[in-house]
Design a protein around this motif. Structure first.
Motif, PDB file in Angstrom:
ATOM      1  N   PHE A  48     -63.752  -0.847  73.265  1.00 19.64           N
ATOM      2  CA  PHE A  48     -62.689   0.210  72.890  1.00 19.64           C
ATOM      3  C   PHE A  48     -62.634   1.764  73.495  1.00 19.64           C
ATOM      4  O   PHE A  48     -61.558   2.122  73.927  1.00 19.64           O
ATOM      5  N   ASP A  49     -63.823   2.031  73.663  1.00 15.93           N
ATOM      6  CA  ASP A  49     -64.035   3.392  74.166  1.00 15.93           C
ATOM      7  C   ASP A  49     -63.860   3.309  75.512  1.00 15.93           C
ATOM      8  O   ASP A  49     -63.044   4.338  76.120  1.00 15.93           O
ATOM      9  N   GLY A  50     -64.124   2.303  76.387  1.00 17.28           N
ATOM     10  CA  GLY A  50     -63.755   2.216  77.845  1.00 17.28           C
ATOM     11  C   GLY A  50     -62.275   2.118  77.992  1.00 17.28           C
ATOM     12  O   GLY A  50     -61.490   2.621  78.789  1.00 17.28           O
ATOM     13  N   ALA A  51     -61.479   1.214  76.898  1.00 11.65           N
ATOM     14  CA  ALA A  51     -60.003   1.181  77.147  1.00 11.65           C
ATOM     15  C   ALA A  51     -59.396   2.641  76.997  1.00 11.65           C
ATOM     16  O   ALA A  51     -58.288   2.849  77.523  1.00 11.65           O
ATOM     17  N   LEU A  52     -59.811   3.200  75.957  1.00 12.89           N
ATOM     18  CA  LEU A  52     -59.132   4.554  75.807  1.00 12.89           C
ATOM     19  C   LEU A  52     -59.387   5.311  76.724  1.00 12.89           C
ATOM     20  O   LEU A  52     -58.221   5.990  77.138  1.00 12.89           O
ATOM     21  N   ARG A  53     -60.492   5.420  77.391  1.00  9.38           N
ATOM     22  CA  ARG A  53     -60.768   6.241  78.737  1.00  9.38           C
ATOM     23  C   ARG A  53     -59.594   5.937  79.861  1.00  9.38           C
ATOM     24  O   ARG A  53     -59.037   6.733  80.467  1.00  9.38           O
ATOM     25  N   ARG A  54     -59.834   4.722  79.995  1.00  8.54           N
ATOM     26  CA  ARG A  54     -59.208   4.168  81.312  1.00  8.54           C
ATOM     27  C   ARG A  54     -57.715   4.240  81.063  1.00  8.54           C
ATOM     28  O   ARG A  54     -56.962   4.694  82.006  1.00  8.54           O
ATOM     29  N   LEU A  55     -57.215   3.804  79.881  1.00  7.95           N
ATOM     30  CA  LEU A  55     -55.813   3.999  79.745  1.00  7.95           C
ATOM     31  C   LEU A  55     -55.121   5.314  79.648  1.00  7.95           C
ATOM     32  O   LEU A  55     -53.885   5.917  79.879  1.00  7.95           O
ATOM     33  N   ALA A  56     -55.883   6.324  79.056  1.00  3.56           N
ATOM     34  CA  ALA A  56     -55.565   7.637  78.912  1.00  3.56           C
ATOM     35  C   ALA A  56     -55.508   8.245  80.248  1.00  3.56           C
ATOM     36  O   ALA A  56     -54.580   9.116  80.418  1.00  3.56           O
ATOM     37  N   ASP A  57     -56.257   7.966  81.232  1.00  6.04           N
ATOM     38  CA  ASP A  57     -56.289   8.442  82.549  1.00  6.04           C
ATOM     39  C   ASP A  57     -55.011   8.189  83.140  1.00  6.04           C
ATOM     40  O   ASP A  57     -54.706   8.855  84.078  1.00  6.04           O
ATOM     41  N   LYS A  58     -54.423   7.231  82.877  1.00  9.96           N
ATOM     42  CA  LYS A  58     -53.016   6.722  83.501  1.00  9.96           C
ATOM     43  C   LYS A  58     -51.891   7.494  83.138  1.00  9.96           C
ATOM     44  O   LYS A  58     -50.766   7.598  83.657  1.00  9.96           O
ATOM     45  N   GLY A  59     -52.096   8.287  82.070  1.00  4.41           N
ATOM     46  CA  GLY A  59     -50.875   9.059  81.589  1.00  4.41           C
ATOM     47  C   GLY A  59     -49.612   8.320  81.312  1.00  4.41           C
ATOM     48  O   GLY A  59     -49.635   7.303  80.810  1.00  4.41           O
ATOM     49  N   ASP A  60     -48.504   9.052  81.967  1.00  2.00           N
ATOM     50  CA  ASP A  60     -47.327   8.396  81.776  1.00  2.00           C
ATOM     51  C   ASP A  60     -47.137   7.195  82.693  1.00  2.00           C
ATOM     52  O   ASP A  60     -45.986   6.581  82.514  1.00  2.00           O
ATOM     53  N   ASP A  61     -48.153   6.594  83.451  1.00  2.00           N
ATOM     54  CA  ASP A  61     -48.159   5.300  83.827  1.00  2.00           C
ATOM     55  C   ASP A  61     -48.660   4.336  83.182  1.00  2.00           C
ATOM     56  O   ASP A  61     -49.175   3.164  83.715  1.00  2.00           O
ATOM     57  N   PHE A  62     -49.008   4.573  81.951  1.00  2.00           N
ATOM     58  CA  PHE A  62     -49.496   3.571  81.036  1.00  2.00           C
ATOM     59  C   PHE A  62     -48.830   2.482  81.061  1.00  2.00           C
ATOM     60  O   PHE A  62     -47.576   2.396  80.831  1.00  2.00           O
ATOM     61  N   PRO A  63     -49.191   1.142  81.061  1.00  2.08           N
ATOM     62  CA  PRO A  63     -48.295  -0.121  81.250  1.00  2.08           C
ATOM     63  C   PRO A  63     -47.647  -0.394  79.926  1.00  2.08           C
ATOM     64  O   PRO A  63     -48.236  -0.319  78.787  1.00  2.08           O
ATOM     65  N   PRO A  64     -46.197  -0.265  80.072  1.00  2.33           N
ATOM     66  CA  PRO A  64     -45.456  -0.799  78.611  1.00  2.33           C
ATOM     67  C   PRO A  64     -46.123  -1.944  78.093  1.00  2.33           C
ATOM     68  O   PRO A  64     -45.910  -2.043  76.551  1.00  2.33           O
ATOM     69  N   GLU A  65     -46.646  -3.003  78.762  1.00  7.24           N
ATOM     70  CA  GLU A  65     -47.080  -4.328  78.009  1.00  7.24           C
ATOM     71  C   GLU A  65     -48.271  -3.891  77.284  1.00  7.24           C
ATOM     72  O   GLU A  65     -48.329  -4.820  76.369  1.00  7.24           O
ATOM     73  N   LEU A  66     -48.769  -3.064  77.443  1.00  8.01           N
ATOM     74  CA  LEU A  66     -50.011  -2.872  76.752  1.00  8.01           C
ATOM     75  C   LEU A  66     -49.903  -2.043  75.506  1.00  8.01           C
ATOM     76  O   LEU A  66     -50.818  -1.643  74.879  1.00  8.01           O
ATOM     77  N   ARG A  67     -48.675  -1.469  75.089  1.00  5.83           N
ATOM     78  CA  ARG A  67     -48.498  -0.453  74.050  1.00  5.83           C
ATOM     79  C   ARG A  67     -48.647  -1.190  72.899  1.00  5.83           C
ATOM     80  O   ARG A  67     -49.505  -0.736  71.694  1.00  5.83           O
ATOM     81  N   ASP A  68     -48.183  -2.530  72.545  1.00  5.77           N
ATOM     82  CA  ASP A  68     -48.209  -3.162  71.363  1.00  5.77           C
ATOM     83  C   ASP A  68     -49.714  -3.400  71.166  1.00  5.77           C
ATOM     84  O   ASP A  68     -50.238  -3.519  69.891  1.00  5.77           O
ATOM     85  N   ASP A  69     -50.356  -3.928  72.073  1.00  7.30           N
ATOM     86  CA  ASP A  69     -51.790  -4.346  71.953  1.00  7.30           C
ATOM     87  C   ASP A  69     -52.739  -3.214  71.542  1.00  7.30           C
ATOM     88  O   ASP A  69     -53.607  -3.336  70.769  1.00  7.30           O
ATOM     89  N   MET A  70     -52.557  -2.326  72.268  1.00  4.77           N
ATOM     90  CA  MET A  70     -53.423  -0.933  72.059  1.00  4.77           C
ATOM     91  C   MET A  70     -52.972  -0.400  70.587  1.00  4.77           C
ATOM     92  O   MET A  70     -53.921   0.017  69.942  1.00  4.77           O
ATOM     93  N   ALA A  71     -51.869  -0.582  70.242  1.00  2.00           N
ATOM     94  CA  ALA A  71     -51.659   0.003  68.812  1.00  2.00           C
ATOM     95  C   ALA A  71     -52.222  -0.958  67.602  1.00  2.00           C
ATOM     96  O   ALA A  71     -52.936  -0.344  66.745  1.00  2.00           O
ATOM     97  N   LEU A  72     -52.381  -2.283  68.045  1.00  2.00           N
ATOM     98  CA  LEU A  72     -53.236  -3.027  67.107  1.00  2.00           C
ATOM     99  C   LEU A  72     -54.606  -2.730  67.362  1.00  2.00           C
ATOM    100  O   LEU A  72     -55.443  -2.608  66.120  1.00  2.00           O
ATOM    101  N   LEU A  73     -54.988  -2.448  68.369  1.00  2.00           N
ATOM    102  CA  LEU A  73     -56.483  -2.115  68.573  1.00  2.00           C
ATOM    103  C   LEU A  73     -56.894  -0.842  67.962  1.00  2.00           C
ATOM    104  O   LEU A  73     -57.728  -0.730  67.450  1.00  2.00           O
ATOM    105  N   VAL A  74     -56.020  -0.001  68.220  1.00  2.00           N
ATOM    106  CA  VAL A  74     -56.237   1.278  67.456  1.00  2.00           C
ATOM    107  C   VAL A  74     -56.288   1.299  65.760  1.00  2.00           C
ATOM    108  O   VAL A  74     -57.043   1.864  65.360  1.00  2.00           O
ATOM    109  N   GLY A  75     -55.300   0.509  65.443  1.00  2.00           N
ATOM    110  CA  GLY A  75     -55.256   0.096  63.839  1.00  2.00           C
ATOM    111  C   GLY A  75     -56.467  -0.539  63.465  1.00  2.00           C
ATOM    112  O   GLY A  75     -56.965  -0.315  62.158  1.00  2.00           O
ATOM    113  N   ASN A  76     -57.057  -1.291  64.395  1.00  2.00           N
ATOM    114  CA  ASN A  76     -58.422  -2.166  63.933  1.00  2.00           C
ATOM    115  C   ASN A  76     -59.643  -1.233  63.718  1.00  2.00           C
ATOM    116  O   ASN A  76     -60.444  -1.556  62.966  1.00  2.00           O
ATOM    117  N   TYR A  77     -59.535   0.003  64.401  1.00  2.00           N
ATOM    118  CA  TYR A  77     -60.521   0.837  64.453  1.00  2.00           C
ATOM    119  C   TYR A  77     -60.022   2.251  63.516  1.00  2.00           C
ATOM    120  O   TYR A  77     -60.244   3.257  63.836  1.00  2.00           O
TER     121      TYR A  77
END
Length: 705
Positions: free
Chosen positions: A475-504
């Motif tokens: 989870f920590d690694g995913a936050l770091r790597r995906l935050a670094d993408k900024g506005d290039d964050f892949p749209p397909e990962l939005r719902d899964d990251m929302a679920l992951l954030v909720g799980n934590y």
């Protein structure tokens, strides 16, 4: 499949009597066959016949008759033993099935879940008038899903016991005058024997060729066999070994896309989707085989990934990796096999590094075959190319959460999959397509499994926010790597990251509500950027709010030391944080807003599967707060409220009020909750929301307005 009523009504006493009768029969036949207690037996008769001095015709005809008759007694005794073993095992199995069903029904009833006679489950709670002031538990959607899965599994296992036993008994009694059939030694042995027989039958059918010409009736029979035998090593391993690695891949190539304009469509395409899923689960089961032959099959299959498979006279070919990955869409594959497969696939892509994945796999001469029938294509019919093998592999990873966690905890793998590898739209490899990148969607599911330890395709009842160190690292690694993408964050990962954030959610709430952004368990800035990117999609934003809202209300209800005002202020700061993330998302997409004109998000089972189940009192607070923030969202849309940061309290009035009132209900003895002091706690949570919003804006570099 058996129903609850049929399993409950099963008369095991009658079956037990039958077992006892056959046990007596076996004893008698054994005495007739081998003797005992000085009684005459076939064995004695055969011994005397062999010792006698036969002459003339008797030397041939009579001796053979006596010998053959004696052997039949042995055969009859052996068959009787098989019948007894099957019936005895069936009785034991059905006894367990009935006990499992009764236990499940009783336990579910305590959770106010009713199981009907057909096996369906529904919530069963008294009306408010009947319940009065009693604290009645109302089952959640995820509890009902898990309950349904439990009941269905019990009924399926009972049905399998019935099917296997009936088939074994029919085989033993197919000729009432011939006792030479070597029966099984029990139900498990019969299951394996039947699996091997079915695998051999279909191997012969496949070997005849022209599988693309199979009628829908024959294809349906093959699918039914796969469905019944997909968890039977006797079938799965035998079929895999009989076909071999090349044969397995060529079979699906031929069946899925025969070429020459024969691409399946309509009902056949839909049926192929079921075949694909069941064949995937069969191969997943086979992958757990540890015999030298199965180990060789797995190695051969991976080695065949770089080979091309096609049809005679047709230039277009398909790589083995592309075929096999479409046979990995369901089932739990062995960790060792998955890891070897990943290494083989990544090595193959590395060897062709001068080409991007779209050029390797999406080239029409390579990736034009239609191999995936589990999803609908652009034309609305079942069937897509499934050309990127990484998609099928990542689906398999998501179905083995332990391996997913291990895989994504490797820094080089996480870097490659989340930041380095290029993904493409399989429907339009060289264009924009419909905007959905299938393999990246599968990536999100695999990442979700890795961070939570849960299979996203199965219902769960999560009871805590606990995670292993490895899951936390993911989870920590995913936050770091995906935050670094900024506005290039892949749209397909939005719902899964929302679920992951909720799980934590607990860690998220503690981080977002800390006055000092360095004091939280998570990286504040990375969490803010990911929350912003998630908030660019309405559904993902709703999932995020569901998860964090649950954590806020749970924290209000939890036991704490010190002044309860801390929980009230923390609630406000987290709301302010989320508002900052949402407003930043609005600003990012202000030229191209993707949200519809009506707030359409509703809590779905997929979101609830990853949020810890709350007690009934907490859940009522969660529901009330969730309703309030959805009202706020609709008001925001209706009134076209601007993204000015000073509007935080105004646009979250309903939600902040609901949280404040929930805090007051929990802390009835606090001075702020005394009659006439409502303004005090509402002002406190509002001020905290403003402070949380200001902190988030400052960290994000958003200028005050």
């Amino acid at each position: 499949m058996l129903t609850v009523q049929e399993l409950n009504d099963l008369r095991l006493a009658t079956l037990k009597t039958t077992v006892d009768d056959w046990r007596t029969m076996v004893g008698r036949l054994e005495k007739l066959a081998t003797g005992g207690n000085g009684q005459v037996s076939a064995k004695d008769l055969q011994k005397k016949a062999n010792a006698a001095d036969w002459v003339g015709v008797n030397a041939t005809v009579s001796r053979q008759f006596v010998t053959r008759t004696a052997a039949q007694f042995d055969d009859a005794a052996s068959e009787a033993k098989s019948v007894l073993a099957i019936l005895s095992d069936a009785h034991a199995a059905f006894t367990q099935h009935k006990q499992d069903l009764r236990t499940a029904i009783d336990e579910l009833a305590k959770r106010n879940i009713y199981v009907d006679g057909k096996g369906g489950v529904i919530a069963s709670v008294p009306s408010p008038a009947a319940a009065g002031k009693a604290d009645i538990h109302r089952p959640t959607d995820q509890e009902l899903e898990v309950a349904q899965r439990r009941i269905t599994r019990i009924l399926w296992e009972a049905t399998e016991t019935d099917r296997i036993a009936a088939r074994a008994l029919r085989l033993l009694t197919k000729d009432k005058y011939d006792f030479t059939e070597q029966g099984s030694t029990g139900l498990e042995d019969a299951d394996h024997d039947q699996g091997r027989a079915d695998a051999e039958y279909w191997r012969k059918e496949i070997a005849k060729g022209n599988v693309e010409d199979w009628s829908e009736e024959k294809l349906a029979r093959f699918n039914e066999t796969l469905k019944n035998q997909r968890d039977n090593p006797g079938f799965t391993e035998t079929l895999a070994l009989d076909l071999g690695a090349d044969g397995t891949l060529q079979f699906w190539r031929d069946l899925a896309d025969p070429g020459q304009g024969k691409t399946p469509e309509g009902d056949r395409a839909k049926l192929l989707g079921d075949v694909q899923k069941n064949l995937s689960m069969s191969l997943a089961g086979a992958s757990h085989g540890t015999s030298p032959e199965m180990e060789a099959w797995k190695k051969d299959l991976i080695a065949a990934g770089g080979k091309l498979y096609g049809h005679e006279g047709i230039m277009a070919k398909t790589y083995g990796f592309q075929i096999m990955s479409n046979l990995m869409v369901k089932g739990k594959f062995d960790e060792g096999f998955l890891d070897d497969y990943y290494k083989g696939l990544r090595t193959f892509e590395a060897e062709k590094k001068r080409f991007d994945p779209a050029s390797i796999w999406g080239n029409p001469s390579i990736g034009g075959a239609q191999l995936d029938y589990t999803a609908k294509g652009p034309d609305g019919d079942y069937g897509t190319t499934g050309s990127d093998p990484m998609a099928g592999f990542l689906k398999a990873v998501s179905h083995n959460p332990d391996y997913a966690t291990e895989l994504f905890s490797r820094e080089d793998v996480a870097d490659y999959l989340l930041t380095e590898r290029e993904y493409y739209d399989e429907d339009d490899p060289y264009g924009k397509g419909d905007g959905t990148v299938q393999s990246r969607d599968a990536l999100g599911k695999a990442l979700l499994a890795a961070g939570t330890g849960l299979n996203p395709d199965q219902p769960h009842v999560v009871t805590s926010y606990d995670h292993t160190d490895a899951q936390r690292q993911v989870f920590d690694g995913a936050l770091r790597r995906l935050a670094d993408k900024g506005d290039d964050f892949p749209p397909e990962l939005r719902d899964d990251m929302a679920l992951l954030v909720g799980n934590y959610g607990q860690d998220v709430h503690q981080t977002t509500s800390s006055p000092n952004t360095n004091d939280g368990p998570l990286n504040y800035k990375e969490l803010l950027e990911v929350s912003k990117q998630v908030s660019r999609d309405q559904n993902a934003y709703g999932i995020l709010m569901d998860g964090v809202n649950q954590a806020i209300v749970a924290d209000i209800h939890a036991e704490h030391q010190g002044d309860p005002m801390e929980e009230l202020k923390r609630a406000g700061r987290t709301v302010g944080f989320l508002e900052s993330a949402r407003y930043q998302a609005i600003a990012t997409d202000k030229e191209d807003p993707s949200w519809p004109a009506k707030w359409g998000y509703h809590v779905v089972g997929g979101a609830a599967n990853f949020i810890p189940v709350a007690g009934d009192a907490v859940q009522r607070g969660v529901d009330a707060a969730a309703y309030a923030w959805q009202l706020d969202e609709q008001q925001r849309i209706d009134e076209e409220i601007s993204s000015k940061n000073t509007k935080t309290f105004e646009t979250r009035q309903e939600y902040l009020t609901a949280l404040g009132e929930e805090w007051a209900r929990v802390n009835t003895g606090h001075k702020f909750t005394q009659p006439g002091n409502e303004y005090l706690y509402l002002e406190s949570i509002g001020d905290s929301a403003f402070n949380g919003n200001s902190t988030a804006n400052r960290i994000a570099g958003v200028a005050p307005q």
